[in-house]
Design a protein around this motif. Structure first.
Motif, mmCIF file in Angstrom:
data_model
loop_
_atom_site.group_PDB
_atom_site.id
_atom_site.type_symbol
_atom_site.label_atom_id
_atom_site.label_comp_id
_atom_site.label_asym_id
_atom_site.label_seq_id
_atom_site.Cartn_x
_atom_site.Cartn_y
_atom_site.Cartn_z
ATOM 1 N N LYS A 1 -79.348 -52.070 30.620
ATOM 2 C CA LYS A 1 -80.260 -52.726 29.675
ATOM 3 C C LYS A 1 -81.100 -51.720 28.888
ATOM 4 C CE LYS A 1 -80.900 -56.535 32.984
ATOM 5 N NZ LYS A 1 -81.917 -57.257 33.800
ATOM 6 N N THR A 2 -81.175 -50.508 29.383
ATOM 7 C CA THR A 2 -82.045 -49.497 28.792
ATOM 8 C C THR A 2 -81.196 -48.480 28.034
ATOM 9 O OG1 THR A 2 -83.541 -49.755 30.680
ATOM 10 C CG2 THR A 2 -83.875 -47.835 29.271
ATOM 11 N N SER A 3 -81.439 -48.334 26.734
ATOM 12 C CA SER A 3 -80.620 -47.449 25.913
ATOM 13 C C SER A 3 -81.003 -45.988 26.122
ATOM 14 C CB SER A 3 -80.776 -47.806 24.432
ATOM 15 O OG SER A 3 -82.070 -47.442 23.969
ATOM 16 N N HIS B 1 -86.153 -54.952 27.854
ATOM 17 C CA HIS B 1 -86.968 -53.771 27.596
ATOM 18 C C HIS B 1 -88.362 -53.942 28.190
ATOM 19 C CE1 HIS B 1 -90.132 -52.213 24.927
ATOM 20 N NE2 HIS B 1 -89.380 -51.155 24.739
ATOM 21 N N GLN C 1 -84.246 -45.234 24.421
ATOM 22 C CA GLN C 1 -85.408 -45.703 25.177
ATOM 23 C C GLN C 1 -85.706 -44.775 26.348
ATOM 24 O OE1 GLN C 1 -83.868 -49.670 25.882
ATOM 25 N NE2 GLN C 1 -85.498 -50.575 24.656
ATOM 26 N N HIS D 1 -77.744 -46.060 21.115
ATOM 27 C CA HIS D 1 -78.127 -47.400 21.578
ATOM 28 C C HIS D 1 -77.340 -47.840 22.809
ATOM 29 C CE1 HIS D 1 -80.545 -47.772 18.013
ATOM 30 N NE2 HIS D 1 -79.494 -47.589 17.237
ATOM 31 N N GLN D 2 -76.389 -47.037 23.255
ATOM 32 C CA GLN D 2 -75.637 -47.379 24.461
ATOM 33 C C GLN D 2 -76.538 -47.311 25.697
ATOM 34 O OE1 GLN D 2 -72.384 -44.463 23.664
ATOM 35 N NE2 GLN D 2 -71.018 -46.172 24.156
ATOM 36 N N CYS D 3 -76.214 -48.147 26.681
ATOM 37 C CA CYS D 3 -77.025 -48.244 27.888
ATOM 38 C C CYS D 3 -76.215 -47.776 29.096
ATOM 39 C CB CYS D 3 -77.472 -49.689 28.114
ATOM 40 S SG CYS D 3 -78.362 -50.408 26.719
ATOM 41 N N SER E 1 -82.240 -57.805 24.420
ATOM 42 C CA SER E 1 -82.714 -56.461 24.752
ATOM 43 C C SER E 1 -84.222 -56.361 24.752
ATOM 44 C CB SER E 1 -82.130 -55.447 23.762
ATOM 45 O OG SER E 1 -82.474 -55.801 22.441
ATOM 46 N N PRO F 1 -75.966 -52.631 24.308
ATOM 47 C CA PRO F 1 -77.230 -53.244 24.727
ATOM 48 C C PRO F 1 -77.110 -54.755 24.800
ATOM 49 C CG PRO F 1 -77.365 -52.499 22.451
ATOM 50 C CD PRO F 1 -76.078 -51.965 23.006
#
Length: 411
Positions: A221-223, A264, A226, A191-193, A260, A256
């Motif tokens: 903002k984007t993990s 996203h 994602q 989940h880190q961005c 989010s 995040p």
């Protein structure tokens, strides 16, 4: 069949379902308020960060011991939107209307089938999305050590688009989990961005176009998860691609943002491919044609593919098509013009001096590969072409998809 995960693990449960060729659904629940760090989920997988996580649950649906589909407790369409981004049909979800009976079914699966029925997705694209969702869910579940499960036999989830063999899916996921652990402690959570902290250094090691794409995605903002969904890549592949730059400190990973969901959605709307790419495929061999058509059709909104049975026909039309990339068989039985001559003739034109031309040959002969390059071929590939080879070439010569395997840097 039911019990606790501290008595039997997920892998063993899945093996029992596969061996018994069971049909039905498996419900798994992990209680966030009972989770103790380092006990419920392997922390190196980054699936939780504290003991205050809400309850999470999953459903896995089976047909004769194979997986049909998986869902989780997030009752929204964000995951599906991520996967649809690759095919540029995510906005279509907002315009789909479901009947009352449909809305009572599994929401994500129902919307996916609606997209297929309305021809917004091809069956091949739908299968790819389902397989990715299954592997993603298994990545989360196989690290669970506490929680409860219930398996209920019954009718299979319908309709079915595809099934996935449990044993092969589990083996693949376990390998990915081992590779993921090797990235610890520089990468601790999916989940880190990522966010760029030294663009100047990146420009010294990467092409400007690649840095530009990385700037878009590495926005804080984007993990990582994602990113993997958007780019149709495995999570581990994406993480390993940026790992050298995280080690160097040129890219950092942040938590995040609280908003989010808004970030996203905004990210999906901001980025789209600049133009439709054109590819010319000159081959009369069915094995090559099938691979080209199967792979390229999945990206029909980004790639326009034109097929020719022989080089002579292609030569008369390729100047009108103006492809960005050309694949050509070395020899075809229905034409006096072979791949060598076709390549040499195109290179005489200023229009095709820089166009990548890939020669396809049924034999791996060093002399032929040298001759092909002397006459202007960009690359030489032994046929029949595989899906992986084709995607690799698209990535190499067209920067498609936008994130590639970056060069390894010395420590």
């Amino acid at each position: 069949m039911q019990g606790n995960l501290n008595e039997i693990d997920i892998r063993s449960i899945l093996q029992l379902i596969e061996v018994g060729q069971r049909t039905g659904e498996l419900f798994i629940e992990a209680y966030g308020d009972r989770i103790t760090p380092n006990r419920d989920i392997d922390p190196s997988l980054g699936l939780h960060s504290s003991s205050s996580l809400p309850t999470r649950s999953w459903f896995i649906f089976f047909l004769n011991g194979q997986i049909i589909y998986t869902t989780d407790s997030n009752n929204d369409l964000l995951r599906l939107r991520d996967y649809l981004y690759r095919y540029q049909v995510a906005p279509t979800l907002d315009n789909l209307k479901l009947s009352c009976s449909q809305a009572n079914n599994i929401l994500e699966y129902t919307y996916l089938w609606s997209l297929l029925e309305h021809n917004f997705l091809t069956p091949s694209q739908g299968r790819r999305i389902i397989h990715s969702i299954i592997h993603e869910t298994l990545f989360d579940l196989l690290s669970l050590h506490q929680g409860t499960f219930i398996f209920e036999s019954g009718f299979a989830l319908a309709p079915q688009l595809t099934t996935l063999k449990i044993s092969s899916a589990v083996i693949k996921t376990m390998q990915q989990m081992q590779q993921w652990k090797q990235l610890h402690p520089h990468i601790t959570s999916l989940h880190q961005c990522p966010i760029i902290t030294d663009k100047l250094k990146l420009h010294q090691y990467l092409p400007a176009s690649t840095v530009q794409h990385l700037e878009h995605w590495a926005d804080g903002k984007t993990s990582l998860r994602q990113l993997a969904r958007y780019l149709n890549r495995e999570l581990v592949t994406v993480a390993r691609a940026i790992y050298p730059f995280i080690q160097k400190g040129w890219v950092q990973l942040v938590s995040p943002p609280t908003n989010s969901i808004a970030a996203h959605t905004e990210n999906l709307q901001l980025f789209s491919p600049a133009k439709t790419l054109k590819i010319a495929c000159i081959t009369e061999f069915s094995a090559n044609s099938q691979v080209f058509k199967s792979v390229l059709s999945q990206y029909h909104q980004q790639i326009e593919a034109v097929f020719f049975e022989n080089a002579a026909t292609a030569l008369s039309q390729v100047f009108q098509v103006k492809p960005d990339l050309i694949f050509c068989d070395l020899a075809t039985s229905s034409s006096s013009l072979d791949g060598y001559e076709f390549c040499a003739m195109l290179r005489r034109s200023s229009l095709f001096r820089a166009t990548p031309i890939i020669i396809l040959s049924p034999q791996s002969l060093y002399i032929e590969s040298i001759k092909a390059r002397m006459l202007g071929a960009t690359d030489y590939l032994v046929a029949p072409v595989t899906e992986t080879q084709l995607l690799t070439l698209l990535e190499k010569y067209l920067n498609f998809p936008s994130i590639i395997d970056y060069p390894k840097l010395s420590k």
